[in-house]
Design a protein around this motif. Structure first.
Motif, PDB file in Angstrom:
ATOM      1  N   PHE A 198       0.819  -1.210   0.000  1.00 43.85           N
ATOM      2  CA  PHE A 198       0.000   0.000   0.000  1.00 43.85           C
ATOM      3  C   PHE A 198       0.861   1.272   0.000  1.00 43.85           C
ATOM      4  CE2 PHE A 198      -2.116   3.374   2.450  1.00 43.85           C
ATOM      5  CZ  PHE A 198      -3.189   3.616   1.599  1.00 43.85           C
ATOM      6  N   LEU A 199       1.979   1.220   0.732  1.00 41.13           N
ATOM      7  CA  LEU A 199       2.810   2.422   0.889  1.00 41.13           C
ATOM      8  C   LEU A 199       3.777   2.638  -0.283  1.00 41.13           C
ATOM      9  CD1 LEU A 199       3.683   1.971   4.686  1.00 41.13           C
ATOM     10  CD2 LEU A 199       1.973   3.522   3.720  1.00 41.13           C
ATOM     11  N   GLU A 200       3.881   1.628  -1.128  1.00 38.79           N
ATOM     12  CA  GLU A 200       4.837   1.650  -2.253  1.00 38.79           C
ATOM     13  C   GLU A 200       4.893   3.000  -2.983  1.00 38.79           C
ATOM     14  OE1 GLU A 200       6.875  -0.817  -3.782  1.00 38.79           O
ATOM     15  OE2 GLU A 200       7.372   0.536  -5.431  1.00 38.79           O
ATOM     16  N   PRO A 201       3.735   3.587  -3.384  1.00 41.70           N
ATOM     17  CA  PRO A 201       3.825   4.833  -4.175  1.00 41.70           C
ATOM     18  C   PRO A 201       4.099   6.096  -3.348  1.00 41.70           C
ATOM     19  CG  PRO A 201       1.524   4.141  -3.976  1.00 41.70           C
ATOM     20  CD  PRO A 201       2.344   3.106  -3.281  1.00 41.70           C
ATOM     21  N   PHE A 202       4.094   5.980  -2.004  1.00 43.13           N
ATOM     22  CA  PHE A 202       4.267   7.191  -1.192  1.00 43.13           C
ATOM     23  C   PHE A 202       5.692   7.737  -1.299  1.00 43.13           C
ATOM     24  CE2 PHE A 202       0.702   6.771   2.184  1.00 43.13           C
ATOM     25  CZ  PHE A 202      -0.155   6.221   1.249  1.00 43.13           C
ATOM     26  N   GLU A 203       5.817   9.061  -1.182  1.00 43.55           N
ATOM     27  CA  GLU A 203       7.148   9.669  -1.211  1.00 43.55           C
ATOM     28  C   GLU A 203       7.214  10.746  -0.141  1.00 43.55           C
ATOM     29  OE1 GLU A 203       9.689  11.396  -4.842  1.00 43.55           O
ATOM     30  OE2 GLU A 203       8.818  12.810  -3.450  1.00 43.55           O
ATOM     31  N   PRO A 204       7.925  10.563   0.959  1.00 40.81           N
ATOM     32  CA  PRO A 204       8.684   9.359   1.313  1.00 40.81           C
ATOM     33  C   PRO A 204       7.751   8.239   1.771  1.00 40.81           C
ATOM     34  CG  PRO A 204       8.769  10.927   3.119  1.00 40.81           C
ATOM     35  CD  PRO A 204       8.009  11.589   2.015  1.00 40.81           C
ATOM     36  N   ARG A 205       8.231   7.022   1.646  1.00 45.25           N
ATOM     37  CA  ARG A 205       7.461   5.855   2.069  1.00 45.25           C
ATOM     38  C   ARG A 205       7.626   5.715   3.583  1.00 45.25           C
ATOM     39  NH1 ARG A 205       9.495   0.778  -1.087  1.00 45.25           N
ATOM     40  NH2 ARG A 205       9.694   2.359  -2.713  1.00 45.25           N
ATOM     41  N   PRO A 206       6.538   5.776   4.359  1.00 43.08           N
ATOM     42  CA  PRO A 206       6.717   5.710   5.819  1.00 43.08           C
ATOM     43  C   PRO A 206       7.250   4.339   6.229  1.00 43.08           C
ATOM     44  CG  PRO A 206       4.445   6.314   5.232  1.00 43.08           C
ATOM     45  CD  PRO A 206       5.129   5.912   3.979  1.00 43.08           C
ATOM     46  N   PRO A 207       8.337   4.291   6.986  1.00 41.01           N
ATOM     47  CA  PRO A 207       8.848   2.996   7.448  1.00 41.01           C
ATOM     48  C   PRO A 207       7.902   2.398   8.498  1.00 41.01           C
ATOM     49  CG  PRO A 207      10.175   4.796   8.330  1.00 41.01           C
ATOM     50  CD  PRO A 207       9.170   5.415   7.411  1.00 41.01           C
ATOM     51  N   VAL A 208       7.870   1.075   8.541  1.00 39.75           N
ATOM     52  CA  VAL A 208       6.986   0.370   9.477  1.00 39.75           C
ATOM     53  C   VAL A 208       7.840  -0.314  10.550  1.00 39.75           C
ATOM     54  CG1 VAL A 208       5.229  -1.428   9.714  1.00 39.75           C
ATOM     55  CG2 VAL A 208       5.302  -0.005   7.635  1.00 39.75           C
ATOM     56  N   VAL A 209       7.658   0.106  11.804  1.00 35.53           N
ATOM     57  CA  VAL A 209       8.337  -0.547  12.928  1.00 35.53           C
ATOM     58  C   VAL A 209       7.329  -1.524  13.539  1.00 35.53           C
ATOM     59  CG1 VAL A 209       9.359  -0.229  15.217  1.00 35.53           C
ATOM     60  CG2 VAL A 209       9.800   1.449  13.387  1.00 35.53           C
ATOM     61  N   VAL A 210       7.693  -2.797  13.540  1.00 31.88           N
ATOM     62  CA  VAL A 210       6.744  -3.797  14.035  1.00 31.88           C
ATOM     63  C   VAL A 210       7.029  -4.102  15.498  1.00 31.88           C
ATOM     64  CG1 VAL A 210       5.912  -6.166  13.797  1.00 31.88           C
ATOM     65  CG2 VAL A 210       6.314  -4.754  11.760  1.00 31.88           C
ATOM     66  N   LEU A 211       5.968  -4.011  16.270  1.00 34.85           N
ATOM     67  CA  LEU A 211       6.012  -4.303  17.693  1.00 34.85           C
ATOM     68  C   LEU A 211       5.294  -5.634  17.816  1.00 34.85           C
ATOM     69  CD1 LEU A 211       6.903  -2.586  20.123  1.00 34.85           C
ATOM     70  CD2 LEU A 211       4.553  -1.755  20.272  1.00 34.85           C
TER      71      LEU A 211
END
Lengths: 392, 392
Positions: free
Chosen positions: A68-81
């Protein structure tokens, strides 16, 4: 600049844990939004996109977000908890696109804050670099607009100036006169004119105004106007100044001083009389002196005189040179010397003579022997006038 | 552009595994260097820095690398290939700064290649954006150089042009003449002059050359030169053209046509005779007409005439207006109308009269009532000449 708060998205189906995370990050000054599932990202308006996502997510959820985030600029990084049930589980989470993984079991707050800090640093660098790039883009387009405007102005000026020059390749009986002019910028301080006076006389002058560009080009307008008036005067028989190079120089001298533009010039003016077979000329500090070729050899013409437009009391002498059949006269501005590769003025003079001797004297041949077309930069205006008599 | 190969650094103390990795990545077209320990990075020359590091590393090794790579731009991401002995081990590796972790046990080549691809994508984006930024920076400095050069040229031209204008705030007995000029670019096509003729006569003219900038400024040099000559002629008693506004216009007309610059102008010329108390003037399509104030009211002067420098057969008439004590004359170029906020020319004329009526007639007062200092952009050159008679 008002720095808007950085925006975090917390995704956690467990509302207690979600509430705690929101509170923890909000206390650090972040704007925090909570969501129960990754899919709720899809409903987020474009201007509320998170900078970093922190979520209790299974690998499938991470994979969905990554897509889903692929086209975003910048692409928000996902920190997994996550509850790290196995090493495979963590590796799978990373493979799904998580930027970092932190254990939710016996949560180490410092580890979480550090993970967030690492991702935020990247996001900030990206944003900063994007802002800088946008500033540069704005500057480029602003400079371009200003350059285009100034260049259009100079081009219009150049067109007017080119209109003042005589036609290229004029013939007066057996005498051919031709020229080339290469301004350092758009407008030139080099100027010349040549004109038919009567059946056996041709007049010409060559001037190099101090400096170059617009301010020098102004003076060339005066020159053209003055020589026009003197030509008109002889037609009306009200004055024959145009027949006397020394008077032409004196007139330019006095009008220049009177108009008070703070500009002076060097000048060479001559009359070719094909009946008397005589060149009569006057020199206003023109340098280098014109080269005279008598069909056998070439040498600089003799003579000297004061710069024009500097001193009210300047007087100009007349010099003469008999004209052998098939003679030629090459007049150049000192801009040519700036691109001649020789260590001293004497050496440049010798080189110029050598080149003129080795070449034909049409403008095309002179441009080629002086390699004018190969010049990438022209430090000062360059002009050449070539006067040649054909024998046939 | 020659795209140099991307550079990977493989760190693995096990030479068999290291050899295998080098071969695997080299086969994909990467330039691959092998090292046994992270510390060997320190000896790598700056121009051989890896784009991505893939290493069989313990968390301490990752932490050392993270510190060491801190100042690099871009910072090469570290993909850790490890025997994942525990979930804690992986989390610790991530916390030490690893960008990704892939299991070395039963190595999934696809997982490794994907991890590398993810990191390379970021590195490529970074490099691309850096190249673009550098291109922009180069363009900015190149444009700036060219702009500076052209601006210096135009400023030099402007200085020459300003030298041609009369002194500000001149007094001829009770008559004060003052002006302001605001060029649209650096050089102006608006021009004017005023001069003492004899004890009771003052001459002036105001011209607006078609277009603006350098090409129009050329023509102003001719005007100045011509009016200088006419002033000289009357001193020498060789011609009294300067006393006759219609002859001044005719002279400008013929010299402009003769010099053939492809430029024409509008012009207003006048003589103020304080003995006869009479303004004599001639109009060369000047618009708007000057405003005449007789101490009670202000109105546009009457009269018309052809543009100057367009038609050889143009003839100019003389108009007269008696001068009441304390009169004033305000002459402006049409550039002023471009910044007057009114919907039509009639409305602009009315607005101009209204403003002139409401204000004193010194240049300072006129600049203020027309808000010239507040203009952020000047679409066409603006000039104002104010002629006022003081009563005391």
């Amino acid at each position: 600049m008002i720095q808007s708060k950085e925006h975090l998205l917390v995704i956690d189906a467990d509302s207690r844990s979600s509430g705690w995370l929101v509170e923890h990050f909000a206390a650090q000054g972040f704007e925090v939004t909570a969501a129960a599932t990754p899919e709720s990202c899809a409903e987020m308006p474009a201007n509320q996109r998170p900078d970093v996502i922190i979520g209790d997510l299974m690998p499938e959820g991470v994979a969905w977000l990554t897509d889903f985030l692929e086209p975003f600029e910048p692409r928000p990084p996902v920190v997994v908890l996550t509850n790290p049930i196995s090493t495979d589980h963590i590796l799978e989470t990373l493979r799904a696109g998580a930027a970092d993984v932190v254990s939710k079991v016996a949560l180490d707050i410092t580890a979480l804050d550090e993970a967030l800090a690492r991702q935020l640093e990247r996001v900030r660098l990206f944003k900063q670099s994007k802002r800088y790039r946008q500033d540069l883009e704005r500057t480029v387009s602003e400079f371009k607009y200003n350059l285009d405007e100034l260049r259009a102005d100079q081009r219009a000026g150049r067109q007017v100036q080119m209109k003042m020059l005589p036609e290229k390749g004029l013939r007066f009986g057996k005498i051919s006169i031709d020229h080339c002019i290469k301004p350092s910028l758009y407008l030139s301080g080099d100027f010349f004119d040549y004109y038919h006076i009567d059946q056996h006389r041709v007049g010409f002058y060559f001037a190099d105004v101090s400096g170059h560009g617009a301010s020098s080009a102004f003076v060339t307008v005066l020159l053209k106007n003055l020589s026009n008036r003197l030509q008109r005067n002889i037609r009306r028989q009200s004055s024959d100044d145009i027949l006397h190079p020394e008077r032409l120089l004196a007139r330019v001298n006095s009008e220049l001083l009177e108009t008070d533009l703070g500009k002076h010039l060097t000048m060479f003016a001559g009359i070719i009389d094909t009946e008397k077979r005589m060149l009569t000329y006057s020199v206003g500090a023109h340098y280098p002196m014109p080269v005279f070729c008598d069909g056998k050899d070439c040498s600089f013409l003799e003579g000297r005189g004061a710069p024009v437009g500097l001193m009210a009391q300047a007087h100009y002498k007349t010099f003469e040179r008999p004209l052998p059949p098939g003679f030629s006269i090459i007049i150049v501005s000192d801009g040519l010397f700036e691109v001649l590769d020789a260590p001293s003025l004497d050496a440049k003079e010798a080189l110029m003579l050598e080149r003129v001797r080795s070449s034909g004297h049409t403008i095309g041949e002179l441009e080629s022997v002086f390699q004018l077309d190969a010049l990438s930069e022209i430090p000062d205006d360059i002009a050449i006038v070539s006067i040649t008599e054909t024998l046939v």
